[in-house]
Write a protein that holds these residues in place. Structure first.
Motif, short mmCIF file in Angstrom:
data_model
loop_
_atom_site.label_atom_id
_atom_site.label_comp_id
_atom_site.label_asym_id
_atom_site.label_seq_id
_atom_site.Cartn_x
_atom_site.Cartn_y
_atom_site.Cartn_z
N THR A 37 0.83 -1.20 0.00
CA THR A 37 0.00 0.00 0.00
C THR A 37 0.87 1.25 0.00
OG1 THR A 37 -0.14 0.01 2.42
CG2 THR A 37 -1.88 -1.14 1.21
N VAL A 38 0.40 2.23 -0.74
CA VAL A 38 1.00 3.57 -0.72
C VAL A 38 -0.13 4.53 -0.39
CG1 VAL A 38 2.23 5.32 -2.04
CG2 VAL A 38 2.68 2.89 -2.48
N THR A 39 -0.07 5.11 0.79
CA THR A 39 -1.14 5.98 1.25
C THR A 39 -0.92 7.42 0.80
OG1 THR A 39 -0.02 6.53 3.33
CG2 THR A 39 -1.36 4.51 3.29
N SER A 40 -1.93 8.23 0.99
CA SER A 40 -1.80 9.66 0.66
C SER A 40 -0.69 10.30 1.49
CB SER A 40 -3.13 10.38 0.89
OG SER A 40 -3.56 10.23 2.24
N GLU A 41 -0.51 9.80 2.74
CA GLU A 41 0.57 10.33 3.57
C GLU A 41 1.93 9.98 2.98
OE1 GLU A 41 -2.03 8.64 4.69
OE2 GLU A 41 -3.11 10.20 5.78
N ASP A 42 2.07 8.77 2.44
CA ASP A 42 3.33 8.38 1.80
C ASP A 42 3.62 9.28 0.60
OD1 ASP A 42 3.71 6.23 3.54
OD2 ASP A 42 2.51 4.89 2.28
N VAL A 43 2.59 9.54 -0.20
CA VAL A 43 2.76 10.38 -1.39
C VAL A 43 3.27 11.76 -1.00
CG1 VAL A 43 1.54 11.52 -3.28
CG2 VAL A 43 1.01 9.14 -2.71
N ALA A 44 2.69 12.33 0.07
CA ALA A 44 3.10 13.66 0.50
C ALA A 44 4.48 13.65 1.15
CB ALA A 44 2.05 14.23 1.47
N LYS A 45 4.70 12.72 2.06
CA LYS A 45 5.95 12.72 2.83
C LYS A 45 7.17 12.43 1.97
CE LYS A 45 3.91 11.41 7.28
NZ LYS A 45 3.84 10.36 8.33
N LEU A 46 7.00 11.59 0.94
CA LEU A 46 8.14 11.21 0.10
C LEU A 46 8.18 11.99 -1.20
CD1 LEU A 46 7.99 7.37 0.74
CD2 LEU A 46 9.49 9.04 1.81
N ASN A 47 7.32 13.00 -1.32
CA ASN A 47 7.32 13.89 -2.47
C ASN A 47 7.23 13.10 -3.79
OD1 ASN A 47 9.31 16.02 -4.36
ND2 ASN A 47 7.53 16.80 -3.28
N LEU A 48 6.22 12.22 -3.86
CA LEU A 48 5.99 11.42 -5.06
C LEU A 48 5.17 12.26 -6.04
CD1 LEU A 48 5.07 7.98 -3.45
CD2 LEU A 48 7.32 8.89 -4.01
N ARG A 49 5.81 12.75 -7.09
CA ARG A 49 5.12 13.61 -8.05
C ARG A 49 4.70 12.84 -9.30
NH1 ARG A 49 9.99 16.26 -6.86
NH2 ARG A 49 10.73 15.91 -8.99
N ASP A 50 5.54 11.95 -9.73
CA ASP A 50 5.29 11.11 -10.91
C ASP A 50 4.84 9.74 -10.40
OD1 ASP A 50 5.71 9.26 -13.09
OD2 ASP A 50 6.92 10.80 -14.06
N PHE A 51 3.80 9.17 -11.02
CA PHE A 51 3.30 7.89 -10.53
C PHE A 51 4.38 6.82 -10.58
CE2 PHE A 51 0.99 3.97 -10.31
CZ PHE A 51 -0.09 4.24 -9.48
N LYS A 52 5.30 6.93 -11.51
CA LYS A 52 6.36 5.91 -11.62
C LYS A 52 7.24 5.89 -10.38
CE LYS A 52 7.63 7.50 -15.70
NZ LYS A 52 6.46 8.34 -16.02
N ASP A 53 7.21 6.95 -9.55
CA ASP A 53 7.97 6.96 -8.30
C ASP A 53 7.49 5.88 -7.33
OD1 ASP A 53 9.43 9.09 -9.25
OD2 ASP A 53 8.22 10.60 -8.23
N VAL A 54 6.26 5.37 -7.55
CA VAL A 54 5.72 4.34 -6.65
C VAL A 54 6.61 3.11 -6.64
CG1 VAL A 54 3.77 2.75 -6.35
CG2 VAL A 54 3.35 5.16 -6.84
N GLN A 55 7.31 2.83 -7.74
CA GLN A 55 8.15 1.63 -7.79
C GLN A 55 9.27 1.67 -6.76
OE1 GLN A 55 9.62 1.51 -11.79
NE2 GLN A 55 11.03 3.21 -11.53
N ALA A 56 9.63 2.86 -6.28
CA ALA A 56 10.67 2.96 -5.25
C ALA A 56 10.20 2.37 -3.93
CB ALA A 56 11.09 4.41 -5.06
N LEU A 57 8.87 2.26 -3.73
CA LEU A 57 8.31 1.74 -2.49
C LEU A 57 7.87 0.30 -2.61
CD1 LEU A 57 6.06 4.77 -1.46
CD2 LEU A 57 8.44 4.37 -0.92
N VAL A 58 7.84 -0.23 -3.84
CA VAL A 58 7.32 -1.58 -4.06
C VAL A 58 8.38 -2.40 -4.79
CG1 VAL A 58 5.43 -2.94 -5.03
CG2 VAL A 58 5.00 -0.60 -4.23
N PRO A 59 9.25 -3.09 -4.08
CA PRO A 59 10.29 -3.89 -4.73
C PRO A 59 9.69 -4.91 -5.70
CG PRO A 59 10.72 -3.70 -2.39
CD PRO A 59 9.36 -3.13 -2.61
N GLY A 60 10.38 -5.10 -6.82
CA GLY A 60 9.90 -6.03 -7.83
C GLY A 60 8.99 -5.40 -8.84
N LEU A 61 8.51 -4.19 -8.57
CA LEU A 61 7.63 -3.49 -9.49
C LEU A 61 8.45 -2.52 -10.33
CD1 LEU A 61 4.75 -2.67 -10.48
CD2 LEU A 61 4.75 -0.96 -8.65
#
Length: 810
Positions: A58-82
């Protein structure tokens, strides 16, 4: 850029002045399991993620804000293997997970990982853009389809946008600026229209950046710096006239314009025997030999709607969506940069639209104290006509300078669509408080048609009409409320694909077999353990799985050379004859694949102020004696280590009437690293009753990778990307100011590397001088191989500042 920093610093000052008005709230003690619960909708009902017998990141809205995720592709940094990526031509995007690949140009709408927005399926090309006003992202691993949307063998990614609040006015502003040309502003406003009954929420983003910061080695022909601008807005409405009836609606529009260059590096960087480049370019230089940029314009419109009615402990839900995407791109066909400044570009114009409907009935209250069920019907229609102009340069003889004589244009039209209907159901039986057995099925009816014409001549047409059952089953047992083991199995199915990119007017039977593939099937087996300890402060999960694919569509990462037949046309557009030339395409082979993997995560709240978490994934997919398209000029059945493009005559001698070669291989099925891991940590410290300070870290590790197993030139060494965040915030989190550094250690790695770039062209002959004028003979096929290869690499280092402010319901 200096102005943006001044603006943000001024905003920071205003936030600091406003802080005394905020109420003082002590940080709550971490003493109960409830403070750590993450609610997911993986099984179409609210559940603690620790209670679901499946791997869900899971990537919550708090994760998005705290880790400054601007591009959706940044989600892969939180999900190994993705691994998330967008196509350079802007037409689509892809997600890769659990040891297999996905290529939108090969599989189109039929993803290995399906994307959903507010419970409706959506193409990755739309999702993998800017991210704003997100509620939660769930990445569910393993076969999907008996509970949600479409069948997918490797997983599903669901994105839920924030919903309107019926009772409170609120909003938020989030602003970011960095030292590499990015300015990003996100904002949202919530307005109750009739308190408790109707409300709307308005959100948007404005982003300007310099993309991957790759620049041309020369501006002689007016080249400009890379640039991207994204503007998007969303309006969401919610009406709930009674407790048992609810209606939701969302409209989103996104527009993106970008110009950029394809990065190159000298082939001699990895192959000492390669000829030297005129200008040596290292991967870390972020340079391109293109003198004119590719340009992309993308326009997306999304209409999403939903209705819910509850009665007698049951709930009836209807979810609908319609979206359109219009993509226009202008990308070079002159990869070797032989004709700088000339319009040797391919123009693509793609219109896609999709409409889906889903009706499902499920229980809200458990039946007989032991049964949960979901039954439903799904319908989706896709249509994606694409037209393009492919340009081929015609070159003068060397005796006349070898310049560009003219450019031949080939019009290409791809049309067609697909229609899927399915019935699905899932039943879960609870045996006491500790044991649960669940099973589901889906019956899929799928039809599609696809037509391809080149220069007005029909080249291929593909029709499919298929029906298929898939299933899922799981069992779980809780030894204690905090210790659960589970086992699951499932099957999946994807329709056969029609790969687009080979525009040969007369394809061979072998060539057709690598373009039109049979349907894929797969089975998966999984076992895992989930545990919660120390009053919820420590959570540890581990899963192992095995999955086997038949007819998996393996697309070669590097192009395969083939003999292409094209039409000669008169000035009036009439076909006057046919000729052969060298071309390349990433053909696709239907192969057997076996995947084995292990996934685990551990999170620990060390104290009230310090938490840390680690997630890791190991997944190895292997092709077992599969036949794939390949470059095999010596005919030994083993893919060649390509150092240059062959001449047309060399290729014809090697492939004969087949137009291309094939090889039987046993090798890796995925191009990314088998092993990856993510480490996160945050330490908080109260500065005063009105101010908290914090330090956050995010480390993403990727193990070594072969990328293309047939090429020794593109292996990637292990590397780690380190992000660091430090800042201050209001204890109630109404405002926050942070400084950040991404890729702090400036890690430069070439993630992909192509074979040496080449340009196919037509060479006019010199027939001598008559009456004082040169006589030109008919063109012959020719090819020029560059001393450069195409590369992609890790993102550049960036330092930046982020300011957030929220009020009311936010």
């Amino acid at each position: 850029m200096e102005r943006s920093y001044i603006f943000l610093l001024a905003t920071t000052s205003l936030g600091g002045l406003a802080s005394p008005a905020l109420a003082q709230t002590a940080e709550p003690a971490i003493s109960s399991d409830e403070s750590h619960v993450i609610i997911v909708q993986a099984r179409r009902r609210d559940e603690d993620v620790q209670d679901v017998p499946a791997v869900i990141d899971t990537v919550t809205s708090e994760d998005v804000a705290k880790l400054n995720l601007r591009d959706f592709k940044d989600v892969q940094a939180l999900v190994p293997g993705l691994q998330l990526s967008s196509e350079s031509n802007g037409v689509g995007g892809s997600a890769k997970l659990r040891g297999v690949n996905f290529d939108v140009n090969a599989s189109g709408f039929n993803s290995t990982v399906e994307f959903y927005m507010n419970d409706a399926p959506i193409t990755a090309g739309i999702v993998l853009q800017q991210m704003f006003d997100v509620g939660q992202i769930e990445v569910q691993r393993g076969p999907q389809g008996t509970l949600r949307g479409r069948a997918s063998p490797s997983g599903a990614i669901t994105v839920t946008t924030r919903k309107p609040d019926l009772f409170s006015i609120g909003g938020a502003v989030d602003m970011t600026a960095n030292d590499i040309g990015t300015i990003n502003t996100k904002a949202a406003l919530n307005l109750p229209i009739i308190e408790g009954i109707a409300a709307i929420r308005i959100a948007g983003v404005w982003d300007e950046n310099e993309g991957d910061r790759v620049r041309p080695i020369t501006t002689q022909y007016g080249g400009r710096d890379p640039f991207g601008r994204t503007k998007a807005g969303r309006v969401s409405g919610l009406i709930q006239p009674t407790d048992w009836l609810k209606f939701e609606g969302v409209y989103q529009r996104m527009e993106r314009n970008a110009v950029g260059y394809d990065q190159v590096a000298s082939f001699s960087e990895v192959n000492p025997d390669a000829p030297p480049s005129p200008v040596y370019i290292d991967t870390s230089d972020r340079l391109s030999t293109q003198v004119q940029p590719r340009s992309i314009r993308q326009l997306y419109n999304i209409y999403n709607w939903r209705g819910e009615a509850s009665l007698a402990g049951q709930i009836l839900i209807y979810q609908g969506q319609h979206y359109t995407q219009h993509v226009r791109s202008h990308t070079t066909s002159d990869q070797a940069a032989i004709f700088p400044g000339a319009n040797v570009f391919q123009d693509t114009d793609s219109h896609a639209k999709s409409t889906s409907h889903e009706v499902r009935l499920q229980n809200e209250t458990r039946l007989f104290g032991a049964l949960d069920y979901v039954v439903g019907f799904f319908d989706q229609k896709n249509d994606s006509p694409t037209s393009l102009i492919q340009r081929t340069p015609v070159r003068l003889p060397s005796t006349l300078g070898g310049g560009l004589a003219t450019i031949a244009e080939t019009p290409i039209l791809r049309s067609g669509g697909s229609h899927e209907q399915s019935f699905f159901g899932n039943l879960t039986v609870h045996i006491g408080d500790a044991t649960e057995i669940s099973g589901g099925v889906r019956h899929i009816s799928y039809t599609s048609d696809s037509d391809l014409s080149v220069s007005g001549r029909a080249v291929s047409n593909d029709r499919q009409d298929a029906k298929k059952w898939i299933y899922s089953a799981s069992v779980k047992h809780n030894f204690t409320p905090d210790l659960m083991i589970y086992a699951s199995t499932g099957s999946s199915w994807r329709p056969g694909i029609n790969a687009v990119g080979d525009f040969n007017i007369f394809p061979s039977a072998l060539e057709e077999s690598f373009l039109n593939l049979p349907a894929e099937t797969s089975r998966s087996y999984e076992a895992g353990i989930k545990s919660t300890m120390m009053d919820g402060r420590l959570r540890a999960n581990l899963t192992a799985y095995h999955q086997k694919f038949n007819n998996y569509p393996y697309r070669t990462p590097n192009s395969v050379y083939y003999v292409n037949t094209v039409a000669d046309r008169s000035a009036s557009g009439q076909i006057t004859g046919f000729r052969q030339e060298l071309a390349s395409f990433n053909f696709v082979g239907a192969v057997p694949v076996t995947v084995n993997g292990v996934e685990g995560d551990l999170s620990f709240d060390v104290s009230e102020r310090w938490n840390l978490g680690i997630t890791a994934s190991y997944s190895l997919g292997k092709i077992k004696n599969g036949v794939i398209p390949c470059n095999d000029l010596n005919g030994d059945g083993i893919p060649d280590m390509t150092t240059r493009a062959p001449t047309l005559a060399e290729l014809q001698a090697a492939v004969g009437a087949n137009n291309l070669s094939s090889c039987q291989v046993s090798q890796r099925a995925a191009f990314q690293s088998p092993f990856s891991a993510t480490l996160q940590s945050e330490y908080r410290v109260p500065v005063s009753g009105k101010l908290d300070g914090y330090l956050r870290g995010l480390v993403s590790f990727n193990g070594k990778s072969q990328t293309d197993p047939t090429s020794p030139w593109d292996d990637v060494k292990a590397y780690a990307l380190v992000n660091l965040y430090a800042g201050i915030r209001d204890p109630q989190e109404r405002w926050e100011v942070s400084l950040f550094a991404k890729n702090l250690l400036e890690t430069d790695r070439a993630l992909t590397r192509t074979n040496p770039l080449f340009t196919s062209y037509r060479q006019l002959g010199f027939g001598g001088i008559q009456n004082g004028r040169p006589v030109l003979t008919g063109p012959t096929a020719a090819v020029a191989t560059s001393t450069y290869t195409g590369v992609t690499m890790t993102p550049p280092r960036e330092f930046g500042i982020n300011v957030r402010y929220a009020f009311g319901s936010r």
